[in-house]
Design a protein around this motif. Structure first.
Motif, PDB file in Angstrom:
ATOM      1  N   ARG A  71     -12.240   2.168   2.865  1.00 54.84           N
ATOM      2  CA  ARG A  71     -11.773   0.835   3.247  1.00 54.84           C
ATOM      3  C   ARG A  71     -12.490  -0.269   2.479  1.00 54.84           C
ATOM      4  NH1 ARG A  71     -12.729  -0.874   9.307  1.00 54.84           N
ATOM      5  NH2 ARG A  71     -14.854  -0.884   8.544  1.00 54.84           N
TER       6      ARG A  71
ATOM      7  N   ALA B 271     -11.368   6.295  -2.642  1.00 56.69           N
ATOM      8  CA  ALA B 271     -11.756   4.973  -2.141  1.00 56.69           C
ATOM      9  C   ALA B 271     -11.676   4.924  -0.619  1.00 56.69           C
ATOM     10  CB  ALA B 271     -10.850   3.901  -2.735  1.00 56.69           C
TER      11      ALA B 271
ATOM     12  N   SER C 209      -4.327   5.167  -8.693  1.00 62.37           N
ATOM     13  CA  SER C 209      -5.438   6.112  -8.775  1.00 62.37           C
ATOM     14  C   SER C 209      -5.252   7.001 -10.004  1.00 62.37           C
ATOM     15  CB  SER C 209      -5.453   6.976  -7.509  1.00 62.37           C
ATOM     16  OG  SER C 209      -6.182   8.163  -7.708  1.00 62.37           O
TER      17      SER C 209
ATOM     18  N   LEU D 213       0.880  -1.168   0.000  1.00 58.13           N
ATOM     19  CA  LEU D 213       0.000   0.000   0.000  1.00 58.13           C
ATOM     20  C   LEU D 213       0.916   1.217   0.000  1.00 58.13           C
ATOM     21  CD1 LEU D 213      -2.551  -1.074   2.763  1.00 58.13           C
ATOM     22  CD2 LEU D 213      -2.608  -1.554   0.292  1.00 58.13           C
TER      23      LEU D 213
ATOM     24  N   GLY E 105      -2.279   5.018  -3.895  1.00 52.61           N
ATOM     25  CA  GLY E 105      -3.516   5.762  -3.692  1.00 52.61           C
ATOM     26  C   GLY E 105      -3.408   6.842  -2.642  1.00 52.61           C
TER      27      GLY E 105
ATOM     28  N   LEU F 262     -11.381  -0.395  -1.205  1.00 56.62           N
ATOM     29  CA  LEU F 262     -10.040  -0.958  -1.347  1.00 56.62           C
ATOM     30  C   LEU F 262     -10.030  -2.453  -1.060  1.00 56.62           C
ATOM     31  CD1 LEU F 262      -8.000   1.949   0.243  1.00 56.62           C
ATOM     32  CD2 LEU F 262      -8.169   1.371  -2.185  1.00 56.62           C
TER      33      LEU F 262
ATOM     34  N   LEU G 295      -7.648   0.688   5.156  1.00 55.03           N
ATOM     35  CA  LEU G 295      -7.403  -0.679   4.728  1.00 55.03           C
ATOM     36  C   LEU G 295      -6.252  -1.289   5.522  1.00 55.03           C
ATOM     37  CD1 LEU G 295      -7.935  -3.103   2.884  1.00 55.03           C
ATOM     38  CD2 LEU G 295      -6.340  -2.068   1.233  1.00 55.03           C
TER      39      LEU G 295
ATOM     40  N   LEU H 173      -6.266   4.335   2.373  1.00 59.38           N
ATOM     41  CA  LEU H 173      -5.138   3.426   2.573  1.00 59.38           C
ATOM     42  C   LEU H 173      -4.917   3.126   4.058  1.00 59.38           C
ATOM     43  CD1 LEU H 173      -2.516   4.650  -0.056  1.00 59.38           C
ATOM     44  CD2 LEU H 173      -3.892   2.554  -0.121  1.00 59.38           C
TER      45      LEU H 173
ATOM     46  N   LEU I  81      -0.874  -1.064  -4.616  1.00 58.01           N
ATOM     47  CA  LEU I  81      -1.911  -0.037  -4.729  1.00 58.01           C
ATOM     48  C   LEU I  81      -1.262   1.308  -4.432  1.00 58.01           C
ATOM     49  CD1 LEU I  81      -4.913  -1.625  -2.766  1.00 58.01           C
ATOM     50  CD2 LEU I  81      -4.463  -1.696  -5.229  1.00 58.01           C
TER      51      LEU I  81
ATOM     52  N   LEU J 248      -9.727   3.615  -7.184  1.00 57.72           N
ATOM     53  CA  LEU J 248      -8.796   4.071  -6.146  1.00 57.72           C
ATOM     54  C   LEU J 248      -8.992   5.541  -5.777  1.00 57.72           C
ATOM     55  CD1 LEU J 248      -5.516   2.246  -7.180  1.00 57.72           C
ATOM     56  CD2 LEU J 248      -6.786   1.941  -5.058  1.00 57.72           C
TER      57      LEU J 248
END
Length: 156
Positions: A90, A88, A58, A8, A108, A93, A116, A113, A106, A85
């Motif tokens: 949780r 976004a 994203s 992430l 983003g 994602l 997540l 983030l 990812l 993304l």
């Protein structure tokens, strides 16, 4: 035991929005470009000896520029714009994560983030600009945070 790794990555620092400029059109600042250097070196080390993961980015300019700075020197790395993304949360994602198999990057934004990462780790995982978290999925026990990158200086 099946292993899967995800990274992430929060975009590097962006310029402040100019009058009338849309948030998603903000470019990286000079400082943000510098942040990418350390993150790129860390990421290259983490990817050494692995197949190139799927890279989802994203559509915001700052995330696309971050991904380009991170992956331009990695042969075979190709970032794919993932519209979900942008803005976004949780659940969004987690759905993207569930839709994919194999290793995944990812690139983003917050707060999604961090949300997540908190879901995967079971506790708050703060992410400043140009921060990265690596998680490994080990069945049946779930996700475990295996590495973290934070720039030495998060802001000017």
């Amino acid at each position: 035991m099946s292993r899967r790794t995800i990274w992430l990555i929060r975009h590097a620092q962006a310029e402040a929005a100019a009058a009338g400029e849309r948030d998603r059109d903000r470019a990286l600042s000079i400082f943000g470009r510098r942040q990418c250097r350390g993150l790129r070196d860390w990421l290259i080390g983490r990817l050494a000896g692995r197949s190139i993961p799927t890279i989802l980015v994203s559509p915001a300019l700052r995330t696309r520029q971050t991904a380009e700075a991170l992956f331009a020197t990695i042969s075979g790395a190709e970032a794919v714009i993932e519209p979900r993304l942008w803005e976004a949360g949780r659940e969004d994602l987690a759905a993207i994560l569930a839709d994919r198999t194999g290793d995944l990057v990812l690139v983003g934004h917050n707060p999604g983030l961090e949300q997540l990462a908190g879901l995967l780790a079971g506790s708050l995982q703060a992410m400043g600009t140009a921060n990265a978290l690596e998680f490994t999925e080990e069945h049946p026990s779930g996700w475990r945070r295996t590495a973290r990158f934070q720039p030495e200086i998060d802001s000017i």
